[in-house]
Design an enzyme around this catalytic site. Structure first.
Site, PDB file in Angstrom:
ATOM      1  N   PHE A 150       0.812  -1.223   0.000  1.00  0.00           N
ATOM      2  CA  PHE A 150       0.000   0.000   0.000  1.00  0.00           C
ATOM      3  C   PHE A 150       0.843   1.269   0.000  1.00  0.00           C
ATOM      4  O   PHE A 150       0.379   2.326  -0.401  1.00  0.00           O
ATOM      5  CB  PHE A 150      -0.953   0.010   1.211  1.00  0.00           C
ATOM      6  N   LYS A 174      -0.902  -7.259  -9.359  1.00  0.00           N
ATOM      7  CA  LYS A 174      -1.922  -7.355  -8.291  1.00  0.00           C
ATOM      8  C   LYS A 174      -1.538  -6.314  -7.247  1.00  0.00           C
ATOM      9  O   LYS A 174      -0.734  -6.586  -6.353  1.00  0.00           O
ATOM     10  CB  LYS A 174      -1.921  -8.769  -7.696  1.00  0.00           C
ATOM     11  N   GLU A 177      -4.833  -3.939  -2.138  1.00  0.00           N
ATOM     12  CA  GLU A 177      -6.288  -3.715  -2.123  1.00  0.00           C
ATOM     13  C   GLU A 177      -6.635  -2.451  -1.333  1.00  0.00           C
ATOM     14  O   GLU A 177      -7.766  -1.989  -1.365  1.00  0.00           O
ATOM     15  CB  GLU A 177      -7.018  -4.935  -1.548  1.00  0.00           C
ATOM     16  N   SER A 227       5.210  -6.957   3.448  1.00  0.00           N
ATOM     17  CA  SER A 227       5.671  -7.249   4.804  1.00  0.00           C
ATOM     18  C   SER A 227       6.478  -8.551   4.852  1.00  0.00           C
ATOM     19  O   SER A 227       6.434  -9.364   3.923  1.00  0.00           O
ATOM     20  CB  SER A 227       4.461  -7.360   5.727  1.00  0.00           C
ATOM     21  N   CYS A 282       9.502   1.827   3.788  1.00  0.00           N
ATOM     22  CA  CYS A 282      10.403   0.716   4.118  1.00  0.00           C
ATOM     23  C   CYS A 282      11.821   1.218   4.369  1.00  0.00           C
ATOM     24  O   CYS A 282      12.637   0.504   4.920  1.00  0.00           O
ATOM     25  CB  CYS A 282      10.408  -0.314   3.008  1.00  0.00           C
ATOM     26  N   GLU A 382       9.224  -3.963  13.197  1.00  0.00           N
ATOM     27  CA  GLU A 382       8.924  -2.815  12.340  1.00  0.00           C
ATOM     28  C   GLU A 382       7.615  -2.192  12.840  1.00  0.00           C
ATOM     29  O   GLU A 382       6.594  -2.878  12.932  1.00  0.00           O
ATOM     30  CB  GLU A 382       8.758  -3.296  10.895  1.00  0.00           C
TER      31      GLU A 382
END
Ligand code: NAD
Length: 499
Positions: A150, A174, A177, A227, A282, A382
């Site tokens: 995301f 893909k 979402e 992740s 990240c 994280e």
């Protein structure tokens, strides 16, 4: 009813037949922006089949024509830069400036993809044996898949499909979402740039759709960013299904501050690199390692932290936006709570943050911990929020030991005025991307994005030469032509006896 996002299959934006729709919300307001379909098994099959069919013709298209598609795409992306950034701001909550950066870093990869001819060049050696020559070239793989997170809905899809397609592959994307509107807009512009049907498909959904891609025999390579647990699942499943995979995962990035560094630069770099994008990067700095006397600057850091605040995407005073979802906010808050319980000193607590006029946003204020030890969850995990942990050590050697014992290795930086200290750090640190007086050292696309250790599973990294290697196979040809095979042509210009 909310607008329903289409899928892109074989050059057409089609309405999904699914009965499962995922609400896409504005994280600053909770307003539903649209619904994304969880693509059906049949739609997934159609998308992969379209990519497979298109590959047969696309791989034969001359490299310069493939490059020209990327030039047209780059120009369109630039023309629509601010419009894409605005969509991106709506669904991620990012400030407009930050959203523009997300789009721009993606455009730079499309730009690089336009140089595909030189990136695909092979090698040659003449006379590897008497009258025998060897050359190698690179050929595309087939249908490649990309699964994206995301937090960079423009940049990360653009890390993948332009380079893969320029190299002669076709692609199934893909996207996350949680913010699929930006990738759909990127895909519309790709079609507008003149992409043939089937070069790019965009499917939506979650685990089920990802697993279909990972197991499908016609998907040849998988690029993933997300992740750690999902990255491990994707890497294991893709390679178990005999596919090549590159999986970029989570991180815990340290910045080492030497006492000879410039205090103002250190403090402002720490504020921006830890809280920018609400810490949802990240490459965000989440641990500040103060060496020796530099720990005296923590007070100044705390006062600068207290001066920034989150806010709406178009609020010029806002330093960053909301967390992507209520669940993400809750997770950050529980990490802050745990940090306090485990004994860290919370110099600034952003748990009760509100933003005027936006009572429903997923806000977390800047949060600063000191007295953090390596056994605490806030140090080990994280957090992916605007939370910075300060650790104090006595020497550069101790700092190196600390950073090198982290299971992650995405990015790190050192702030110092001493070249020898910087040289030692860059040489000895076990992290794939190192900044020297640069807090977030994300390489431009002519290099590659080279996370290490638990931040990356695979071999070839994203974009740059490694990205092209990832999306191509090398063919090595060894050839010998006998002199006696050369026809001796008659004619006025062929007077030399070739034998
Ligand atoms: P995520 O792992 O939840 O999701 C990433 C993608 O995987 C999404 O498309 C999602 O739909 C899919 N997915 C989710 N659960 C799945 C499952 N069980 N099986 C198969 N697919 C699944 O990640 P996120 O929350 O969207 O992104 C944030 C994470 O991404 C952070 O950990 C961050 O560090 C990481 N990240 C890493 C890099 C890097 O380059 N190393 C870059 C950006 C983000």
């Amino acid at each position: 009813m909310a607008h329903q996002l289409p899928l892109l299959i074989n050059g057409e934006f089609v309405a999904s037949q699914t009965d499962q729709w995922i609400a896409v919300t504005n994280p600053a307001t909770q307003q539903t922006l649209c619904e994304a379909p969880a693509a059906t098994a049949e739609e997934m099959e159609q998308a992969i089949a379209a990519g497979k069919a298109a590959f047969q013709t696309w791989k034969e298209v001359p490299v310069s024509e493939r490059a020209r598609l990327m030039l047209r795409y780059q120009a369109l992306l630039k023309e629509h830069h601010d419009e894409i950034a605005e969509i991106l701001s709506q669904e991620t909550g990012k400030t407009f400036e930050d959203a523009k950066g997300d789009v721009w870093r993606g455009i730079e990869v499309a730009e690089q993809a336009a140089n595909i001819a030189s990136l695909m060049m092979g090698e040659t050696v003449e006379n590897v044996a008497r009258s025998i020559d060897t050359h190698s070239w690179t050929q595309p793989l087939g249908v490649c898949a990309g699964i994206t997170p995301f937090n960079f809905p423009a940049m990360i899809p653009l890390w993948m499909f332009p380079l893969a397609i320029a190299a002669g592959n076709t692609f199934v994307l893909k996207p996350s979402e949680q913010d699929p509107m930006t990738p759909n807009r990127l895909a519309e512009l790709f079609q507008e740039a003149g992409a043939a049907p089937g070069l790019l498909q965009v499917v939506h959904g979650g685990k089920e759709q990802v697993d279909t891609l990972l197991r499908h025999p016609d998907i040849k390579a998988v690029s993933f960013v997300g992740s750690v647990p999902v990255g491990q699942h994707v890497y294991r499943t893709a390679t178990d299904n005999m596919k090549r995979a590159q999986c970029f995962a989570g991180a815990k990035n340290h910045m080492v501050i030497m006492p000879d560094a410039n205090k103002e630069q250190v403090v402002s770099s720490l504020v921006g690199s830890s809280c920018g994008a609400a810490g949802q990067r990240c490459m965000a700095i989440s641990v500040a390692v103060f060496v020796g006397d530099s720990k005296a600057w923590i007070d100044e850091l705390a006062s600068q932290f207290a001066q920034i605040r989150p806010g709406a995407w178009n609020d010029p005073e806002a330093a960053y936006g909301p967390q992507i979802s209520p669940a993400a906010k809750q997770r950050v808050l529980s990490m802050i709570e745990q940090g306090k319980k485990e004994g860290a000193t919370c110099l600034l607590d952003g748990s009760d943050c509100t933003v005027e006029g936006l009572p429903d946003g997923n806000w977390v204020g800047p949060t600063l911990f000191t007295d953090v030890t390596t056994d605490m969850a806030i140090y080990r995990e994280e957090i992916f929020g605007p939370v910075l942990c300060c650790v104090c050590v006595d020497s550069l050697e101790e700092a190196l030991e600390l950073v090198n014992s982290s299971p992650y290795g995405n990015g790190t930086s050192i702030f110092t005025a001493n070249g020898a200290a910087a040289r030692k750090y860059q040489h000895q640190v076990e992290v794939g991307q190192v900044g020297i007086n640069v807090p977030i050292p994300v390489p431009l696309p002519f290099f590659s994005f080279t996370g290490w250790k638990g931040s990356f599973y695979g071999d070839q990294h994203a974009y740059g030469k490694q990205g092209v290697r990832f999306y191509t196979e090398t063919k090595t040809v060894t050839s010998r032509w006998f002199d006696s095979d050369i026809p001796v042509a008659a004619g006025p210009n062929m007077s030399i006896n070739l034998k």
